[in-house]
Design a protein around this motif. Structure first.
Motif, short mmCIF file in Angstrom:
data_model
loop_
_atom_site.label_atom_id
_atom_site.label_comp_id
_atom_site.label_asym_id
_atom_site.label_seq_id
_atom_site.Cartn_x
_atom_site.Cartn_y
_atom_site.Cartn_z
N TYR A 181 -6.28 -5.47 -12.66
CA TYR A 181 -5.03 -4.72 -12.44
C TYR A 181 -4.69 -4.60 -10.95
CZ TYR A 181 -4.19 -3.80 -17.33
OH TYR A 181 -3.89 -3.97 -18.66
N TYR B 124 17.86 -12.91 -10.14
CA TYR B 124 18.03 -11.56 -10.68
C TYR B 124 19.42 -10.94 -10.45
CZ TYR B 124 13.40 -10.71 -12.62
OH TYR B 124 12.27 -10.72 -13.41
N HIS C 136 11.74 3.50 -20.09
CA HIS C 136 11.63 2.05 -19.93
C HIS C 136 10.26 1.72 -19.34
CE1 HIS C 136 13.60 -1.90 -18.33
NE2 HIS C 136 12.39 -2.09 -18.79
N HIS D 183 10.05 -2.97 -13.69
CA HIS D 183 10.15 -3.90 -12.57
C HIS D 183 10.86 -3.24 -11.38
CE1 HIS D 183 9.58 -7.56 -10.57
NE2 HIS D 183 10.63 -8.26 -10.97
N ASP E 158 17.36 -3.42 -15.18
CA ASP E 158 17.63 -3.17 -16.60
C ASP E 158 17.66 -1.67 -16.89
OD1 ASP E 158 17.65 -5.88 -16.86
OD2 ASP E 158 15.93 -6.02 -18.20
N ASP F 153 6.72 1.77 -13.75
CA ASP F 153 6.11 0.50 -13.36
C ASP F 153 4.94 0.81 -12.43
OD1 ASP F 153 7.33 -2.61 -13.49
OD2 ASP F 153 5.81 -2.26 -11.94
N PHE F 154 3.91 -0.06 -12.45
CA PHE F 154 2.78 0.22 -11.54
C PHE F 154 3.01 -0.31 -10.13
CE2 PHE F 154 -0.45 -3.47 -12.66
CZ PHE F 154 0.51 -4.42 -12.31
N SER G 179 3.32 4.22 -12.10
CA SER G 179 2.09 4.44 -12.85
C SER G 179 1.73 3.18 -13.65
CB SER G 179 2.28 5.61 -13.83
OG SER G 179 1.17 5.74 -14.70
N ASN G 180 0.44 2.94 -13.75
CA ASN G 180 -0.01 1.97 -14.75
C ASN G 180 0.33 2.59 -16.11
OD1 ASN G 180 -1.64 0.47 -16.64
ND2 ASN G 180 -2.88 -0.19 -14.90
N ILE G 181 0.88 1.83 -17.03
CA ILE G 181 1.30 2.49 -18.27
C ILE G 181 0.11 3.04 -19.06
CG2 ILE G 181 3.53 1.32 -18.50
CD1 ILE G 181 2.34 -0.31 -20.71
N SER H 113 10.88 -4.94 -22.09
CA SER H 113 11.49 -6.26 -22.31
C SER H 113 10.98 -7.37 -21.40
CB SER H 113 13.01 -6.16 -22.12
OG SER H 113 13.32 -5.99 -20.76
N VAL I 261 6.44 -8.68 -20.39
CA VAL I 261 5.64 -7.46 -20.23
C VAL I 261 4.24 -7.53 -20.85
CG1 VAL I 261 7.48 -5.79 -19.82
CG2 VAL I 261 6.99 -6.45 -22.17
N TRP J 217 0.66 -8.88 -19.38
CA TRP J 217 0.02 -8.12 -18.30
C TRP J 217 -0.85 -6.99 -18.82
CZ3 TRP J 217 0.45 -11.17 -14.49
CH2 TRP J 217 1.58 -11.97 -14.37
N TYR K 206 8.32 -16.81 -9.79
CA TYR K 206 9.17 -17.65 -10.65
C TYR K 206 10.65 -17.51 -10.27
CZ TYR K 206 9.51 -12.97 -12.60
OH TYR K 206 9.70 -11.61 -12.71
C1 LIG Z 1 8.38 -9.53 -15.69
S1 LIG Z 1 8.44 -7.89 -15.14
C2 LIG Z 1 9.39 -7.10 -16.41
C3 LIG Z 1 10.82 -7.33 -16.15
C4 LIG Z 1 11.76 -6.55 -17.04
N1 LIG Z 1 12.35 -7.41 -18.00
C5 LIG Z 1 12.85 -5.91 -16.20
O1 LIG Z 1 13.38 -6.56 -15.33
O2 LIG Z 1 13.15 -4.76 -16.40
C6 LIG Z 1 6.85 -7.25 -15.51
C7 LIG Z 1 6.63 -5.89 -14.85
O3 LIG Z 1 5.44 -5.31 -15.42
C8 LIG Z 1 4.84 -4.53 -14.39
N2 LIG Z 1 3.47 -4.27 -14.83
C9 LIG Z 1 2.50 -5.18 -15.10
N3 LIG Z 1 1.40 -4.56 -15.56
C10 LIG Z 1 1.68 -3.23 -15.59
C11 LIG Z 1 0.94 -2.07 -15.98
N4 LIG Z 1 -0.29 -2.18 -16.46
N5 LIG Z 1 1.56 -0.87 -15.89
C12 LIG Z 1 2.83 -0.76 -15.42
N6 LIG Z 1 3.57 -1.82 -15.02
C13 LIG Z 1 3.00 -3.04 -15.12
C14 LIG Z 1 5.00 -5.37 -13.15
O4 LIG Z 1 4.89 -4.61 -11.97
C15 LIG Z 1 6.41 -5.94 -13.35
O5 LIG Z 1 7.36 -5.14 -12.71
#
Ligand SMILES: C[S@@+](CC[C@H](N)C(=O)[O-])C[C@H]1O[C@@H](n2cnc3c(N)ncnc32)[C@H](O)[C@@H]1O
Length: 271
Positions: free
Chosen positions: A8, A28, A58, A62, A66, A81-82, A106-108, A125, A128, A131, A193
């Protein structure tokens, strides 16, 4: 799980850098968002429907586009989001766009210790689930944050996609397991990406395979009732170079007869 902190921490370091690159990228369309366009797609807009007046959590928001677009649709939004950078950009965009929304870093998996509230809608969405190491716990957290009668909605890339080598449509190779393994995949990344030209210091990221049955079973086991499960032959981003964009703005596999599953969506409710 052994090494979980290592996984993480590496992913967070990567997403902190990606948040900045992605927010500035053409992919974006942050400028268009600031001019009033939504970043949401017809799939989630039509399937989730009217969110006005509803509280919406949500997960993995990110850098906020959204989440803020849902707020423009009338929801009271909390984005989580973390990524520290992702949350800072989200707050900044909310201020610039004059949108009232809250963002929590926060980490979810730690969120139940940080946030003591229930929501009408939990939303997540596109990009997600790879990860997350533990979908059973993820779904329990989703259920935990829903009010009775509340709605969970996910629109996500189809896990079938991650099994494929994405370079040559005439020579598909399977490069990853569809079904979960006991450890994550480890990839070396040197850029996002969303903008291949902007390089970061090469580092490892860690991603977990989850098949559809694992996703659906975790939602059901968390006590949620699935209202629908849909699969789509289109996606809102050009994840593979060989996709073609049709007039509806979505990307498709360019073949007259063979259609592949690119996105799935699930709506589930808490009784
Ligand atoms: C591809 S993005 C999601 C994009 C989303 N569709 C949007 O734009 O709203 C993936 C997100 O997951 C977050 N992420 C990954 N692992 C996580 C975790 N364990 N807890 C919280 N956020 C996490 C990343 O920081 C990233 O912002």
């Amino acid at each position: 799980m052994k090494d979980l902190d290592k996984y993480y921490n590496a992913n967070k370091t990567m997403w902190d850098q990606f948040a900045k690159i992605n927010a500035e990228s053409k992919t974006y369309k942050t400028d268009e968002f600031l001019k009033g366009e939504t970043s949401l797609n017809s799939i989630e807009l039509e399937e989730l429907g009217d969110v006005s007046g509803k509280s919406l959590l949500h997960l993995q928001s990110h850098f906020g586009l959204d989440a803020l677009s849902w707020a423009r649709e009338g929801a009271q939004v909390t984005g989580v989001d973390f990524s520290t950078e992702g949350i800072a950009i989200s707050r900044n965009l909310a201020k610039k766009a004059k949108i009232d929304a809250r963002f929590i870093q926060s980490n979810i998996f730690d969120l139940p210790d940080v946030l003591d509230e229930k929501f009408d809608i939990v939303y997540t969405s596109y990009g997600v689930l790879v990860w997350l190491h533990d979908l059973k716990r993820w779904a329990e957290i989703v259920a935990h944050f829903l009010k009775p009668g509340g709605t969970f909605y996910i629109a996500e890339f189809h896990p079938f996609l991650w099994t494929l080598d994405n370079e040559d449509p005439n020579d598909f190779k399977f490069i990853r397991s569809y079904f979960p393994l006991d450890k994550p995949y480890q990839f070396e990344v040197d850029g996002s990406y969303a903008d291949a030209a902007k390089k970061i210091k090469p580092q490892l990221d860690y991603e977990w395979a989850h098949g559809l049955s694992s996703i659906i079973t975790s939602i059901v086991d968390a006590g949620l009732r699935i209202k629908f499960f849909h699969e789509f032959n289109k996606m809102p981003f050009q994840l593979f170079p060989f996709l073609i964009k049709r007039d509806d703005g979505y990307w498709y596999y360019d073949h007259p007869e063979i259609q592949l599953p690119f996105v799935f969506s699930i709506m589930a409710t808490k009784e």
